[in-house]
Design a protein around this motif. Structure first.
Motif, short mmCIF file in Angstrom:
data_model
loop_
_atom_site.label_atom_id
_atom_site.label_comp_id
_atom_site.label_asym_id
_atom_site.label_seq_id
_atom_site.Cartn_x
_atom_site.Cartn_y
_atom_site.Cartn_z
N PRO A 25 0.83 -1.20 0.00
CA PRO A 25 0.00 0.00 0.00
C PRO A 25 0.87 1.25 0.00
O PRO A 25 2.02 1.23 0.44
N ALA A 26 0.31 2.31 -0.52
CA ALA A 26 1.00 3.60 -0.53
C ALA A 26 0.10 4.62 0.14
O ALA A 26 -1.13 4.51 0.10
N ARG A 27 0.73 5.60 0.75
CA ARG A 27 -0.02 6.69 1.38
C ARG A 27 0.50 8.00 0.80
O ARG A 27 1.70 8.21 0.69
N PHE A 28 -0.44 8.87 0.43
CA PHE A 28 -0.14 10.10 -0.28
C PHE A 28 -0.85 11.25 0.43
O PHE A 28 -2.07 11.22 0.58
N LEU A 29 -0.09 12.25 0.91
CA LEU A 29 -0.67 13.40 1.58
C LEU A 29 -1.01 14.45 0.52
O LEU A 29 -0.14 14.93 -0.20
N VAL A 30 -2.28 14.80 0.43
CA VAL A 30 -2.76 15.71 -0.60
C VAL A 30 -2.52 17.16 -0.18
O VAL A 30 -2.89 17.57 0.91
N GLY A 71 -2.33 8.19 -14.14
CA GLY A 71 -0.94 8.53 -14.39
C GLY A 71 -0.28 9.15 -13.17
O GLY A 71 -0.95 9.58 -12.23
N VAL A 72 1.05 9.15 -13.20
CA VAL A 72 1.85 9.81 -12.16
C VAL A 72 2.67 10.87 -12.88
O VAL A 72 3.42 10.57 -13.80
N GLU A 73 2.49 12.11 -12.45
CA GLU A 73 3.17 13.23 -13.09
C GLU A 73 3.73 14.14 -12.01
O GLU A 73 3.70 13.80 -10.83
N PHE A 74 4.22 15.30 -12.42
CA PHE A 74 4.72 16.28 -11.47
C PHE A 74 4.08 17.63 -11.75
O PHE A 74 3.87 17.99 -12.90
N VAL A 75 3.75 18.34 -10.69
CA VAL A 75 3.15 19.67 -10.78
C VAL A 75 4.20 20.68 -10.37
O VAL A 75 4.78 20.57 -9.28
N SER A 80 10.30 29.84 -10.35
CA SER A 80 11.56 30.49 -9.98
C SER A 80 12.53 29.54 -9.28
O SER A 80 13.73 29.61 -9.52
N ASP A 81 12.03 28.66 -8.43
CA ASP A 81 12.95 27.74 -7.75
C ASP A 81 12.81 26.29 -8.22
O ASP A 81 13.49 25.41 -7.74
N GLY A 82 11.92 26.02 -9.17
CA GLY A 82 11.77 24.69 -9.74
C GLY A 82 11.16 23.66 -8.81
O GLY A 82 11.30 22.47 -9.03
N CYS A 83 10.47 24.10 -7.78
CA CYS A 83 9.86 23.19 -6.81
C CYS A 83 8.67 22.46 -7.46
O CYS A 83 7.81 23.07 -8.08
N GLU A 84 8.66 21.12 -7.31
CA GLU A 84 7.61 20.29 -7.89
C GLU A 84 7.02 19.36 -6.84
O GLU A 84 7.68 19.02 -5.87
N ASN A 85 5.78 18.94 -7.07
CA ASN A 85 5.11 17.93 -6.27
C ASN A 85 4.75 16.76 -7.17
O ASN A 85 4.33 16.98 -8.31
N PRO A 86 4.86 15.53 -6.67
CA PRO A 86 4.29 14.42 -7.44
C PRO A 86 2.77 14.56 -7.48
O PRO A 86 2.17 15.13 -6.56
N ALA A 87 2.19 14.09 -8.56
CA ALA A 87 0.74 14.22 -8.73
C ALA A 87 0.16 12.91 -9.28
O ALA A 87 0.77 12.25 -10.11
N LEU A 88 -1.01 12.58 -8.78
CA LEU A 88 -1.78 11.45 -9.28
C LEU A 88 -2.86 12.02 -10.20
O LEU A 88 -3.50 13.01 -9.85
#
Length: 127
Positions: A25-30, A71-75, A80-88
């Motif tokens: 199982p995986a847990r993902f904090l939204v 899909g699994v992507e990145f947001v 400016s700082d290139g910060c990304e979050n994984p996204a479902l």
């Protein structure tokens, strides 16, 4: 003269345990959600708390999010700082389903995922 191979037992070969993907199982904090109407998907982005996320997984909780991970992507959070979050991403079948998902107000909640028997992996991310 005797042939040694005639008397020796055949060697059995077995796959190592590493070759099997155990369901985990995986847990993902939204952090937030949004709709991409041009692609017909509902996007849930945040961070992986535990396990690995991949397309085809099913949502165990909340049960109202009733579709497999498309899909699994990145947001990109900050250019400016290139910060990304994984996204479902979840493909919705109609506007009513999308409205139900949007009404869940998932920000700050944990989404629990489990592996499903869906062939092929188009992307994967893990802690």
């Amino acid at each position: 003269m005797w042939n040694e191979s005639f008397f020796s037992a055949p060697q059995l070969k077995r796959d190592s345990l590493d070759s099997y993907a155990f369901p985990m199982p995986a847990r993902f904090l939204v952090e937030d959600t949004f709709r991409l109407s041009n692609r017909g998907v509902f996007v849930v982005h945040g961070r992986i708390v535990e396990g690995a996320i991949r397309p085809g997984q099913r949502v165990r909780a909340p049960s109202q999010l009733d579709a497999p991970v498309d899909g699994v992507e990145f947001v990109l959070l900050s250019a400016s700082d290139g910060c990304e979050n994984p996204a479902l991403t979840f493909r919705y079948s109609d506007e009513a389903q999308l409205a139900r998902w949007q009404a869940l107000q998932l920000a700050g909640q944990i989404v629990e995922l489990e592996d499903a028997d869906v062939p092929g992996e188009r992307g994967r991310a893990a802690v």
